[in-house]
Enzyme design. Structure first.
Site, mmCIF file in Angstrom:
data_model
loop_
_atom_site.group_PDB
_atom_site.id
_atom_site.type_symbol
_atom_site.label_atom_id
_atom_site.label_comp_id
_atom_site.label_asym_id
_atom_site.label_seq_id
_atom_site.Cartn_x
_atom_site.Cartn_y
_atom_site.Cartn_z
ATOM 1 N N SER A 180 3.354 -2.018 10.339
ATOM 2 C CA SER A 180 4.803 -1.955 10.570
ATOM 3 C C SER A 180 5.552 -3.216 10.150
ATOM 4 O O SER A 180 6.543 -3.594 10.768
ATOM 5 C CB SER A 180 5.100 -1.660 12.044
ATOM 6 O OG SER A 180 4.532 -0.430 12.405
ATOM 7 N N GLU A 228 -5.576 -4.925 10.772
ATOM 8 C CA GLU A 228 -4.571 -3.881 10.971
ATOM 9 C C GLU A 228 -4.842 -3.144 12.286
ATOM 10 O O GLU A 228 -5.618 -2.186 12.313
ATOM 11 C CB GLU A 228 -4.619 -2.875 9.819
ATOM 12 C CG GLU A 228 -4.270 -3.469 8.483
ATOM 13 C CD GLU A 228 -3.638 -2.449 7.546
ATOM 14 O OE1 GLU A 228 -2.544 -2.713 7.046
ATOM 15 O OE2 GLU A 228 -4.233 -1.371 7.345
ATOM 16 N N HIS A 275 -9.634 1.317 5.005
ATOM 17 C CA HIS A 275 -8.348 1.514 5.698
ATOM 18 C C HIS A 275 -8.563 2.509 6.838
ATOM 19 O O HIS A 275 -9.390 3.421 6.719
ATOM 20 C CB HIS A 275 -7.309 2.054 4.705
ATOM 21 C CG HIS A 275 -5.926 2.051 5.276
ATOM 22 N ND1 HIS A 275 -5.488 3.045 6.125
ATOM 23 C CD2 HIS A 275 -4.908 1.169 5.161
ATOM 24 C CE1 HIS A 275 -4.245 2.766 6.490
ATOM 25 N NE2 HIS A 275 -3.871 1.636 5.918
ATOM 26 N N ASN A 320 0.864 -1.188 0.000
ATOM 27 C CA ASN A 320 0.000 0.000 0.000
ATOM 28 C C ASN A 320 0.905 1.245 0.000
ATOM 29 O O ASN A 320 1.494 1.576 1.024
ATOM 30 C CB ASN A 320 -0.896 -0.051 1.256
ATOM 31 C CG ASN A 320 -1.717 1.211 1.437
ATOM 32 O OD1 ASN A 320 -1.819 2.047 0.532
ATOM 33 N ND2 ASN A 320 -2.314 1.359 2.619
ATOM 34 N N TRP A 321 1.003 1.884 -1.148
ATOM 35 C CA TRP A 321 1.935 3.015 -1.275
ATOM 36 C C TRP A 321 1.369 4.313 -0.690
ATOM 37 O O TRP A 321 2.058 5.322 -0.661
ATOM 38 C CB TRP A 321 2.311 3.226 -2.747
ATOM 39 C CG TRP A 321 3.089 2.093 -3.347
ATOM 40 C CD1 TRP A 321 3.496 0.943 -2.715
ATOM 41 C CD2 TRP A 321 3.560 1.991 -4.692
ATOM 42 N NE1 TRP A 321 4.184 0.142 -3.586
ATOM 43 C CE2 TRP A 321 4.246 0.751 -4.801
ATOM 44 C CE3 TRP A 321 3.484 2.813 -5.823
ATOM 45 C CZ2 TRP A 321 4.841 0.333 -6.000
ATOM 46 C CZ3 TRP A 321 4.071 2.387 -7.019
ATOM 47 C CH2 TRP A 321 4.743 1.173 -7.094
ATOM 48 N N LYS A 322 0.112 4.277 -0.282
ATOM 49 C CA LYS A 322 -0.537 5.459 0.304
ATOM 50 C C LYS A 322 -0.300 6.690 -0.582
ATOM 51 O O LYS A 322 -0.178 6.553 -1.800
ATOM 52 C CB LYS A 322 -0.060 5.669 1.737
ATOM 53 C CG LYS A 322 -0.266 4.404 2.580
ATOM 54 C CD LYS A 322 -0.056 4.604 4.053
ATOM 55 C CE LYS A 322 -0.200 3.261 4.765
ATOM 56 N NZ LYS A 322 0.047 3.322 6.186
ATOM 57 N N GLY A 373 2.729 -1.249 4.384
ATOM 58 C CA GLY A 373 2.685 0.177 4.074
ATOM 59 C C GLY A 373 4.088 0.712 3.809
ATOM 60 O O GLY A 373 4.645 0.521 2.729
ATOM 61 N N GLY A 374 4.681 1.349 4.819
ATOM 62 C CA GLY A 374 5.979 2.022 4.668
ATOM 63 C C GLY A 374 7.031 1.186 3.955
ATOM 64 O O GLY A 374 7.715 1.677 3.047
HETATM 65 P P1 PGA Z 1 2.629 0.232 7.722
HETATM 66 O O1 PGA Z 1 1.220 0.460 7.020
HETATM 67 O O2 PGA Z 1 3.154 -1.097 7.224
HETATM 68 O O3 PGA Z 1 3.481 1.390 7.296
HETATM 69 O O4 PGA Z 1 2.370 0.212 9.199
HETATM 70 C C1 PGA Z 1 0.296 -0.584 6.842
HETATM 71 C C2 PGA Z 1 -1.004 0.008 6.345
HETATM 72 O O5 PGA Z 1 -1.357 1.126 6.767
HETATM 73 O O6 PGA Z 1 -1.694 -0.606 5.514
#
Ligand code: PGA
Length: 269
Positions: free
Chosen positions: A218, A166, A94, A9-11, A239-240
């Site tokens: 994370s 999540e 999300h 998920n590149w947000k 995510g990150g």
């Molecule tokens: P994160 O994000 O891995 O950076 O915690 C996960 C997400 O929000 O889908």
């Protein structure tokens, strides 16, 4: 057997050019494996160019959001109908959407229905806040989020969707993913179990066993193996770490290793 699903998920990161470079780097590193499905969720503007660039044997595409109506006077919105043929998955509900853009349980439900109506698989995100966990409300929160979101679907439709557990307290801010608090495998398995039990209660044992449930929060290449080993987990929503090609390909490597272990164990039996 369900494939392990690894979703990036590149947000709200990367312009079209940067997104294209990341895809190029990932393509060089990520191998095709019959037991692993890798999904990339770039921003809307990058979906079409990445669709043209992608090796579709290696990657599938997801959108990060869409509006539940198929068309109409909704300036600035993108519908599931518009995404047909372009993406296989859409992330729905999300916590960024629920808490920063005020998406209610009912709106998430309508979006899940909108995705399914347009032949796009929703990746439904659910999870509790720190406060809700401390107050002992995790089971109730998961129950409400899961049952409301799925309430417009048939049994067969529920079986095909993806749910991502999540916990909001475990989500990174995008840069500190490797150092953030993450739940133990035991906490994750318990939450996944709660979700499967809710589904079993409403849609039966087979649906509950077959629905794919991911963990998200994370995740990094060093924690992926342990997180994927948690009971009942079928993949990761990243995510990150998905913005970093070394990290993300490391996460897919961890999934390959586990798949091979499973194969080896199978052949030794
Ligand atoms: P994160 O994000 O891995 O950076 O915690 C996960 C997400 O929000 O889908």
């Amino acid at each position: 057997m369900n494939k392990t699903l690894i979703v990036g998920n590149w947000k709200m990161h990367l312009n079209v050019h940067e997104a294209s470079i990341l895809v190029h780097r990932l393509s060089e590193r990520i191998r095709i494996h019959r037991d692993i499905e890798v999904v990339l969720a770039p921003g809307f503007v990058s979906l079409q160019p990445i669709y043209m660039q992608l090796d579709h044997r290696k990657f599938h595409l997801a959108a990060q959001n869409a509006y539940f109506q198929d068309e109409g006077p909704f300036t600035g919105e993108v519908s599931f109908n518009m995404l047909r043929g372009l993406v296989d998955y859409v992330i729905v509900g999300h916590s960024d959407r629920r808490y920063k853009f005020g998406e209610s349980l009912e709106m998430v439900r309508d979006k899940v229905a909108g995705a399914v109506r347009n032949n796009i698989t929703p990746i439904l995100c659910v999870g509790e806040t720190k406060q809700e966990r401390t107050d002992g409300e995790t089971m109730q929160v998961l129950h409400d989020q899961v049952t409301t979101a799925l309430s417009e679907l048939t049994q067969d439709e529920v079986e095909d969707i993806v749910i991502a557990y999540e916990p909001i307290w475990a989500l990174s801010n995008g840069t500190d993913f490797a150092h953030h608090e993450i739940p133990t495998p035991d906490i994750i398995s318990k939450a996944v179990n709660v979700i499967r039990n809710n589904i079993r209660h409403l849609y039966g044992k087979e649906v509950a066993e077959n629905v794919r449930i991911l963990y998200g929060g994370s995740t990094s290449s060093s924690t992926a193996h342990g997180l994927l080993s948690a009971n009942g987990v079928n993949g990761l929503l990243v995510g990150g770490a998905s913005l970093n090609y070394i990290e993300f390909s490391g996460i897919t490597e961890a999934a390959y290793r586990l798949a091979h272990q499973a194969e080896d164990n199978g052949s030794n039996e």
